[in-house]
Motif scaffolding. Structure first.
Motif, PDB file in Angstrom:
ATOM      1  N   THR A 113       0.800  -1.206   0.053  1.00  0.00           N
ATOM      2  CA  THR A 113       0.103   0.146  -0.093  1.00  0.00           C
ATOM      3  C   THR A 113       0.913   1.356   0.001  1.00  0.00           C
ATOM      4  OG1 THR A 113      -1.636  -1.169   1.308  1.00  0.00           O
ATOM      5  CG2 THR A 113      -1.676   1.072   1.374  1.00  0.00           C
ATOM      6  N   ASN A 114       0.547   2.249  -0.806  1.00  0.00           N
ATOM      7  CA  ASN A 114       1.191   3.337  -0.814  1.00  0.00           C
ATOM      8  C   ASN A 114       0.645   4.502  -0.469  1.00  0.00           C
ATOM      9  OD1 ASN A 114       3.603   5.226  -1.807  1.00  0.00           O
ATOM     10  ND2 ASN A 114       2.330   5.895  -3.396  1.00  0.00           N
ATOM     11  N   HIS A 115       0.968   5.142   0.601  1.00  0.00           N
ATOM     12  CA  HIS A 115       0.339   6.271   1.023  1.00  0.00           C
ATOM     13  C   HIS A 115       1.268   7.535   0.590  1.00  0.00           C
ATOM     14  CE1 HIS A 115      -1.773   3.910   4.066  1.00  0.00           C
ATOM     15  NE2 HIS A 115      -0.575   3.161   4.030  1.00  0.00           N
ATOM     16  N   PHE A 116       2.396   7.684  -0.113  1.00  0.00           N
ATOM     17  CA  PHE A 116       3.208   8.660  -0.354  1.00  0.00           C
ATOM     18  C   PHE A 116       3.610   8.894  -1.483  1.00  0.00           C
ATOM     19  CE2 PHE A 116       7.690  10.254   0.289  1.00  0.00           C
ATOM     20  CZ  PHE A 116       7.558  11.031   1.376  1.00  0.00           C
ATOM     21  N   MET A 117       3.585  10.197  -1.841  1.00  0.00           N
ATOM     22  CA  MET A 117       4.125  10.808  -3.211  1.00  0.00           C
ATOM     23  C   MET A 117       5.520  11.150  -3.035  1.00  0.00           C
ATOM     24  SD  MET A 117       1.708  10.583  -5.490  1.00  0.00           S
ATOM     25  CE  MET A 117       0.050  10.375  -5.763  1.00  0.00           C
ATOM     26  N   THR A 177      -2.039  -1.457  -3.538  1.00  0.00           N
ATOM     27  CA  THR A 177      -3.359  -0.465  -3.185  1.00  0.00           C
ATOM     28  C   THR A 177      -2.792   0.829  -2.904  1.00  0.00           C
ATOM     29  OG1 THR A 177      -3.293  -0.601  -0.720  1.00  0.00           O
ATOM     30  CG2 THR A 177      -4.302  -2.439  -1.900  1.00  0.00           C
ATOM     31  N   THR A 178      -3.656   1.949  -3.181  1.00  0.00           N
ATOM     32  CA  THR A 178      -3.519   3.298  -2.527  1.00  0.00           C
ATOM     33  C   THR A 178      -4.779   3.931  -2.207  1.00  0.00           C
ATOM     34  OG1 THR A 178      -2.033   5.284  -3.337  1.00  0.00           O
ATOM     35  CG2 THR A 178      -3.649   4.404  -4.880  1.00  0.00           C
ATOM     36  N   PRO A 179      -4.777   4.953  -1.320  1.00  0.00           N
ATOM     37  CA  PRO A 179      -6.105   5.091  -0.698  1.00  0.00           C
ATOM     38  C   PRO A 179      -7.086   5.941  -1.890  1.00  0.00           C
ATOM     39  CG  PRO A 179      -4.382   6.102   0.571  1.00  0.00           C
ATOM     40  CD  PRO A 179      -3.880   5.478  -0.748  1.00  0.00           C
ATOM     41  N   PRO A 185      -8.527   6.899  -6.402  1.00  0.00           N
ATOM     42  CA  PRO A 185      -8.156   6.969  -7.722  1.00  0.00           C
ATOM     43  C   PRO A 185      -7.222   7.626  -8.263  1.00  0.00           C
ATOM     44  CG  PRO A 185     -10.583   6.757  -6.979  1.00  0.00           C
ATOM     45  CD  PRO A 185      -9.958   7.217  -5.735  1.00  0.00           C
ATOM     46  N   LEU A 186      -7.184   8.930  -7.600  1.00  0.00           N
ATOM     47  CA  LEU A 186      -6.143   9.737  -8.286  1.00  0.00           C
ATOM     48  C   LEU A 186      -4.800   9.331  -8.071  1.00  0.00           C
ATOM     49  CD1 LEU A 186      -6.244  13.654  -7.841  1.00  0.00           C
ATOM     50  CD2 LEU A 186      -4.115  12.361  -7.373  1.00  0.00           C
ATOM     51  N   ALA A 187      -4.392   8.831  -6.658  1.00  0.00           N
ATOM     52  CA  ALA A 187      -3.095   8.321  -6.436  1.00  0.00           C
ATOM     53  C   ALA A 187      -3.061   6.932  -7.175  1.00  0.00           C
ATOM     54  CB  ALA A 187      -3.166   7.727  -5.186  1.00  0.00           C
ATOM     55  N   ALA A 188      -3.930   6.311  -7.686  1.00  0.00           N
ATOM     56  CA  ALA A 188      -3.601   5.070  -8.328  1.00  0.00           C
ATOM     57  C   ALA A 188      -3.381   5.336  -9.813  1.00  0.00           C
ATOM     58  CB  ALA A 188      -4.998   4.092  -8.560  1.00  0.00           C
ATOM     59  N   ARG A 189      -4.053   6.535 -10.309  1.00  0.00           N
ATOM     60  CA  ARG A 189      -3.665   6.899 -11.779  1.00  0.00           C
ATOM     61  C   ARG A 189      -2.258   7.554 -11.732  1.00  0.00           C
ATOM     62  NH1 ARG A 189      -8.961   9.040 -11.567  1.00  0.00           N
ATOM     63  NH2 ARG A 189      -8.290  11.060 -11.272  1.00  0.00           N
ATOM     64  N   ALA A 190      -1.896   8.186 -10.737  1.00  0.00           N
ATOM     65  CA  ALA A 190      -0.250   8.579 -10.786  1.00  0.00           C
ATOM     66  C   ALA A 190       0.400   7.482 -10.615  1.00  0.00           C
ATOM     67  CB  ALA A 190      -0.366   9.501  -9.356  1.00  0.00           C
ATOM     68  N   MET A 191       0.291   6.510  -9.665  1.00  0.00           N
ATOM     69  CA  MET A 191       1.105   5.430  -9.974  1.00  0.00           C
ATOM     70  C   MET A 191       1.302   4.645 -11.234  1.00  0.00           C
ATOM     71  SD  MET A 191       0.098   4.158  -5.797  1.00  0.00           S
ATOM     72  CE  MET A 191       1.091   2.708  -5.956  1.00  0.00           C
ATOM     73  N   ASP A 231       0.943  -1.693 -13.564  1.00  0.00           N
ATOM     74  CA  ASP A 231      -0.152  -1.980 -14.300  1.00  0.00           C
ATOM     75  C   ASP A 231      -1.496  -1.945 -13.835  1.00  0.00           C
ATOM     76  OD1 ASP A 231       1.541  -2.389 -16.761  1.00  0.00           O
ATOM     77  OD2 ASP A 231       1.829  -4.395 -16.154  1.00  0.00           O
ATOM     78  N   GLU A 232      -1.528  -2.653 -12.316  1.00  0.00           N
ATOM     79  CA  GLU A 232      -2.765  -2.645 -11.530  1.00  0.00           C
ATOM     80  C   GLU A 232      -2.634  -2.296 -10.059  1.00  0.00           C
ATOM     81  OE1 GLU A 232      -6.139  -5.831 -11.838  1.00  0.00           O
ATOM     82  OE2 GLU A 232      -4.384  -6.601 -11.035  1.00  0.00           O
ATOM     83  N   VAL A 233      -3.263  -1.312  -9.984  1.00  0.00           N
ATOM     84  CA  VAL A 233      -3.432  -0.399  -8.650  1.00  0.00           C
ATOM     85  C   VAL A 233      -4.805  -0.292  -8.077  1.00  0.00           C
ATOM     86  CG1 VAL A 233      -2.613   1.434  -7.266  1.00  0.00           C
ATOM     87  CG2 VAL A 233      -1.156   0.929  -9.151  1.00  0.00           C
ATOM     88  N   LEU A 234      -5.025  -0.948  -6.957  1.00  0.00           N
ATOM     89  CA  LEU A 234      -6.397  -0.889  -6.310  1.00  0.00           C
ATOM     90  C   LEU A 234      -6.618   0.299  -5.775  1.00  0.00           C
ATOM     91  CD1 LEU A 234      -9.115  -2.568  -5.901  1.00  0.00           C
ATOM     92  CD2 LEU A 234      -7.933  -3.649  -4.031  1.00  0.00           C
ATOM     93  N   PRO A 235      -7.533   1.305  -5.930  1.00  0.00           N
ATOM     94  CA  PRO A 235      -8.038   2.362  -5.050  1.00  0.00           C
ATOM     95  C   PRO A 235      -8.720   1.828  -3.794  1.00  0.00           C
ATOM     96  CG  PRO A 235      -8.709   2.611  -7.440  1.00  0.00           C
ATOM     97  CD  PRO A 235      -8.461   1.059  -7.111  1.00  0.00           C
ATOM     98  N   LEU A 236      -8.148   1.881  -2.627  1.00  0.00           N
ATOM     99  CA  LEU A 236      -8.718   1.386  -1.386  1.00  0.00           C
ATOM    100  C   LEU A 236      -8.554   2.370  -0.313  1.00  0.00           C
ATOM    101  CD1 LEU A 236     -10.319  -0.972  -0.156  1.00  0.00           C
ATOM    102  CD2 LEU A 236      -7.981  -2.262   0.325  1.00  0.00           C
ATOM    103  N   SER A 237      -9.727   2.904  -0.100  1.00  0.00           N
ATOM    104  CA  SER A 237      -9.672   3.911   1.061  1.00  0.00           C
ATOM    105  C   SER A 237      -9.188   3.577   2.427  1.00  0.00           C
ATOM    106  CB  SER A 237     -11.284   4.766   1.212  1.00  0.00           C
ATOM    107  OG  SER A 237     -11.341   5.453   2.247  1.00  0.00           O
TER     108      SER A 237
END
Length: 396
Positions: free
Chosen positions: A127-131, A168-170, A172-178, A185-191
């Motif tokens: 899970t990524n919380h960080f830019m 995962t990342t919290p 959809p915006l963060a998922a698109r950036a990743m 290829d696949e990042v699950l947006p998960l609050s």
């Protein structure tokens, strides 16, 4: 890992309480929720002070503290040297023998955990919380060099987290950036999730309000939070009586912000509370008339979800993930980042609304917060630990 048998879960985090930041809070809530479900939880994190590694027994987990080192450009953040992290994670994983390893970022501890878990064939969630751009205020380099650092950090994120079974990342915006920058290829947006009921006014509970309108900010006092813009906006508000500001949280910018409030002549209208306990934080949300988050590097903003849960109207910077939390004019307003005049006008607009209109805004915000149910988030992570794929979750 199907069925209902209890799991051994190892959470690898570069930051954990007593650290105060969004990732630390999430990790603590995750460990607490999994322990409450009967799982055996272990957390691996940097020690918060100088000294050798040790094991700490906490109510939510067994916490394995790794020897860490201060960072010259940050007053509180500490790092674990990569070679130490690799050695310690290998030993801890072999001792614990977890069913699943859940890493919280791709730096030091997280990278070592991914390497050691994948090497042993252990189910791995990342899970990524960080830019990477969040590092900017702490890198004493010119802008062109910081861009190179960010580019390399994104590349490393893709290489390291791409080895996990699910990423995962919290938001959809963060998922698109990743996907764009880290080539994942696949990042699950998960609050991150929120227990909205905790912040609701209890039956018969009364909140003592101040005789003036109250604006609330909660968060780490760092450069990217732009609390200086909020202070400047206070001098431009037209609302009478003049609004006051309550600032909850600590950080490297506190002294600068206190000095700036004095320079602006509003020191008597700004209360810097520092860190407070959970009960006082809850009361602060319920006491406030409007919550403001002027930060421009928020991947989700747990504090905004808390304010929405307390049915507070919000005024947020139109940046990163914050627009996902506002229906402009419905539960609050967005303002142009860095524009104190626009921020003042939006807060004035909330404060000029009738009690009924503000209550309606608060109710709309609460409905939005409920969508980010902690129960749903924890159910999903538990399913991922047991072997569910991102596609399984999206199709559920």
């Amino acid at each position: 890992m199907t069925g209902d048998k209890p799991l051994k879960i190892l959470i690898a985090a570069d930051t954990y309480p007593p650290d105060v930041n969004g990732a630390s809070v999430f990790c603590h809530r995750l460990a607490t929720a999994m322990a409450a479900r009967g799982h055996e939880v272990h957390v691996v994190a940097a020690r918060a002070s100088k000294g050798p590694g040790y094991v700490e027994q906490r109510p939510e987990a067994t916490v394995h503290r790794l020897a860490s080192h201060a960072v010259p450009t940050h007053p509180s953040y500490r790092i674990v040297f990569p070679w130490d992290a690799a050695r310690d994670l290998a030993r801890i994983i072999d001792d614990v023998r977890p069913d699943a390893v859940h890493v919280q970022c791709h730096y030091m501890v997280g990278q070592a955990a991914v390497n050691q878990a994948v090497k042993r064939g252990i189910r791995t969630i990342a899970t990524n919380h960080f830019m990477p751009e969040n590092l900017d205020p702490f890198l004493p380099f010119p802008r062109w060099f910081k861009r190179i650092v960010a580019r390399n950090s994104w590349r490393d994120m893709g290489k390291i987290m791409g080895r996990a079974d699910v990423v995962t990342t919290p938001t959809p915006l963060a998922a698109r950036a990743m996907k764009l920058h880290a080539r994942l290829d696949e990042v699950l947006p998960l609050s991150n999730g929120i227990d909205s009921s905790h912040y609701e006014l209890a039956p018969g509970e009364e909140v003592v309000k101040d005789p003036w309108p109250l604006v609330l900010f909660v968060g780490r006092l760092a450069v990217e939070k732009n609390v200086d813009v909020l202070l400047e906006s206070l001098t431009r508000m037209k609302t009478e009586p003049a609004p006051h500001l309550e600032v909850i949280g600590g950080g490297e910018q506190r002294a600068n912000l206190e000095r700036r409030a004095a320079e602006l002549g509003i020191a008597d209208r700004v209360a810097f509370r520092g860190h407070v306990d959970d009960d006082e934080l809850r009361r602060a949300y319920l006491r406030a008339d409007v919550f403001c988050q002027p930060g421009t590097a928020e991947l989700q903003s747990l504090v905004t979800l808390e304010a929405l849960s307390a049915s507070r109207p919000v005024v947020l910077a139109d940046a990163m993930a914050l627009p996902h939390l506002v229906d402009d004019g419905g539960n609050g307003y967005l303002f142009t980042p860095g524009d104190a005049e626009d921020l003042a006008g939006k807060i004035d607009r909330v404060l000029a609304a009738s009690d009924e209109e503000r209550a309606a805004m608060g109710e709309a915000g609460h409905r939005k917060a409920v969508f980010h149910s902690a129960e749903k988030t924890m159910n999903t992570f538990e399913a991922l630990y047991r072997g569910a794929t991102a596609q399984d979750v999206l199709g559920a």
